[in-house]
Scaffold this motif. Sequence first.
Motif, PDB file in Angstrom:
ATOM      1  N   LEU A 114       0.840  -1.199   0.000  1.00  0.00           N
ATOM      2  CA  LEU A 114       0.000   0.000   0.000  1.00  0.00           C
ATOM      3  C   LEU A 114       0.880   1.255   0.000  1.00  0.00           C
ATOM      4  N   GLY A 115       1.916   1.243   0.844  1.00  0.00           N
ATOM      5  CA  GLY A 115       2.830   2.394   0.902  1.00  0.00           C
ATOM      6  C   GLY A 115       3.459   2.665  -0.456  1.00  0.00           C
ATOM      7  N   GLU A 116       3.813   1.597  -1.146  1.00  0.00           N
ATOM      8  CA  GLU A 116       4.431   1.753  -2.477  1.00  0.00           C
ATOM      9  C   GLU A 116       3.423   2.407  -3.436  1.00  0.00           C
ATOM     10  N   GLN A 117       2.189   1.934  -3.378  1.00  0.00           N
ATOM     11  CA  GLN A 117       1.158   2.506  -4.274  1.00  0.00           C
ATOM     12  C   GLN A 117       0.910   3.984  -3.947  1.00  0.00           C
ATOM     13  N   ILE A 118       0.927   4.288  -2.667  1.00  0.00           N
ATOM     14  CA  ILE A 118       0.701   5.693  -2.282  1.00  0.00           C
ATOM     15  C   ILE A 118       1.856   6.549  -2.810  1.00  0.00           C
ATOM     16  N   ALA A 119       3.069   6.025  -2.672  1.00  0.00           N
ATOM     17  CA  ALA A 119       4.238   6.772  -3.174  1.00  0.00           C
ATOM     18  C   ALA A 119       4.133   6.988  -4.682  1.00  0.00           C
ATOM     19  N   GLU A 120       3.452   6.077  -5.355  1.00  0.00           N
ATOM     20  CA  GLU A 120       3.266   6.232  -6.817  1.00  0.00           C
ATOM     21  C   GLU A 120       2.091   7.149  -7.144  1.00  0.00           C
ATOM     22  N   GLY A 121       1.443   7.691  -6.113  1.00  0.00           N
ATOM     23  CA  GLY A 121       0.379   8.679  -6.351  1.00  0.00           C
ATOM     24  C   GLY A 121      -1.008   8.083  -6.435  1.00  0.00           C
ATOM     25  N   ALA A 122      -1.190   6.872  -5.865  1.00  0.00           N
ATOM     26  CA  ALA A 122      -2.477   6.198  -6.084  1.00  0.00           C
ATOM     27  C   ALA A 122      -3.563   6.550  -5.063  1.00  0.00           C
TER      28      ALA A 122
END
Length: 635
Positions: free
Chosen positions: A609-617
């Motif tokens: 989830l953190g990775e997706q958030i970092a990608e702007g999701a």
Amino acid sequence: MTTPTAPESKSFAETALTLGGKSADEARRTGAIDKADDQVEALFAPQYQTTAGPTHRAVWDESGVPVDLFGFDLPPVPPDVARVMDASLEVVRRHRTAGTLQDEQRKISNPVLEELAAAGYWGLLVDKEYGGSGAPFTAFGPFLTRMAILDPTVAGMASVHGCIGAVDPVRTFGNDEQKRRYLPELASGRKLSGFALTEPCAGSDLTALRTRAELVGNEYVVNGEKLFITNVVPGRTVGLVCLIENKPAVLVVDLPPQENANFQLRKYGLYALKHTHNQGIIFKDFRVPAANLLVPTRGDGLTIAYHGLNLGRTALCANAAGTMRIMLAEMLPWARYRKTYGATIETRELVRRRLGRLAGLIVAADALTAWCSSLIDRGFRGEMECIIAKIFGSEAQKEAAIELYMKTHGGRSFLHGHLFGDNVHEYLAPCIYEGEGEMLGMAFFKSMVKSHGVEFFEPIGKTLVAAKIKKPNLANPAHLWALREPMLKYGRWMIGKKLKSRPTPNYPQMPDTLRGHADFAVSFLNKSALEVSGTMRKHQLALADRQCRMAEVSARVQTAIVMLCTCLYAARQNDETVRAAADCICRDFTRSLTGRRPEDRDYRAVTKLGEQIAEGAFSPISGLETSPILMQYDQ
Ligand SMILES: Cc1cc2nc3c(=O)[nH]c(=O)nc-3n(C[C@H](O)[C@H](O)[C@H](O)COP(=O)(O)OP(=O)(O)OC[C@H]3O[C@@H](n4cnc5c(N)ncnc54)[C@H](O)[C@@H]3O)c2cc1C
């Protein structure tokens, strides 16, 4: 010192404390608060009282958790209300961009307050017939989150004015003449208001109030001192809680345009709420027209205070949801920029976990804001639910600031000009104002156990007193005989609770992961009546002194409620990342209730989830402006 007059009939709390051997003074003071609570309760029709509210029913209902009361669809914002909201956001956005939000004292400037007045901001909660826009709370709560993203102080001021300030007391408890006289001015922002309850000797203990008002002719003469009052400057209006004939009362007080011999402000340095005014007020023979006394149909001044505080607590959670969005948005560019050991920190598990956790806190705070707002609009008292929102919102914001935001920004957090360093007190103070969290947690517990206590434990206590039994011993046949009736009644309740099977809740359509969490929360809540009642049984009349246990049991029930509410809210959101954030925070909630260690799959879920958030999701923070990175090293 004289204290508020004791109520005529003893409340459950007073009876329990007296039976438990507390001093008459402590029993009377606690009883006075309990009585005020009963009187707020009586303002609501039975189907909207605490015992009919979703939280109380989730714990005690024979038929299980009323899941339908946890789900809701937010109605569309009425177009005229939306126009006021958009115009207000635009005012703040414009001044933010121009750097003119604050004056030279770093307080929100008068031109901003005036432009907000012109936009209709201060009248959002005032009914249309008095010049406001009569916004439903379901519109107001989420709007405060949007305003907090632009400026948390401006958002907070709307809550102080509209929820705990003069608007709610006059709207709810004013007579027609008072409404006609005050509401148009409060709506237009010609009068901005606050609420003056706390005193140097009375914060957590509201029975210790000392400010008094005495009727002389057609005026009240006020003497006393208030402390920590937000939104107070000369010329504004306050809802003043004071003692009249030894009973708490509320006077609507127009403060003079300048300090004088009868009205003075006590100034002090205060770290929190530094962009608005917060001062002490000293009244010396200060005169207020008798017509400014608010007379509730039931209860007294504390009844009025408690009513507004419920709205304020939901507003606080809404504000936290906005403030946490700013923190999350601010973490991303930094985490993308900062390289250590050859890689950016956004690629590291620890940082990704923080991003995921913060997203979960935001979704849960959004869920509570929307849920409590909808309960208020549906006419529920919402006392227990608003306490949950206040505690969760303030604790989540504290955790977000210290554990997630500060740690990710490292040393730069403490630079002048960094949002964390500049605002750390703002992030922490909500844990204290509108009621310190653990004190509120105990109040929640008391609301939870009151009717169960009156039904099953009070008869036992009264029997013990009548039979002069100091320490009951069920091995003693005489004790058993004396207690047979109330014990049988309680025994029947317990067996029923243990044996009764409950129908599967009627969930709306929801993803399996969220459904699994909702099931866990429901099953926890279904069992919680036995846990709560067991605590009462174990500690009996000493329970009032077992504060740690009350706080712990209270926190567990609150967690399960937040969990259920978050699942049902997230199930209605289209953004997959929002649902994933709800899943991750619910895994954390489950572990906090079971004491289990995180499994690797929990870590995988939150770091993904953190990775997706970092990608702007994560849509709740899309488009948010962020501050420049301080002390850049690669230019
Ligand atoms: C920034 C800010 C803004 C505020 N704005 C307003 C406002 O606009 N209007 C207003 O009226 N007030 C306002 N307040 C006051 C605020 O509501 C009080 O500070 C708060 O209710 C706590 O009261 P106190 O500070 O007197 O704490 P105290 O009563 O001194 O209590 C301190 C702590 O002792 C513990 N404690 C107290 N009693 C017990 C007990 N019986 N059992 C166990 N523990 C106990 C609790 O942890 C409590 O937090 C504001 C405060 C701040 C900091």
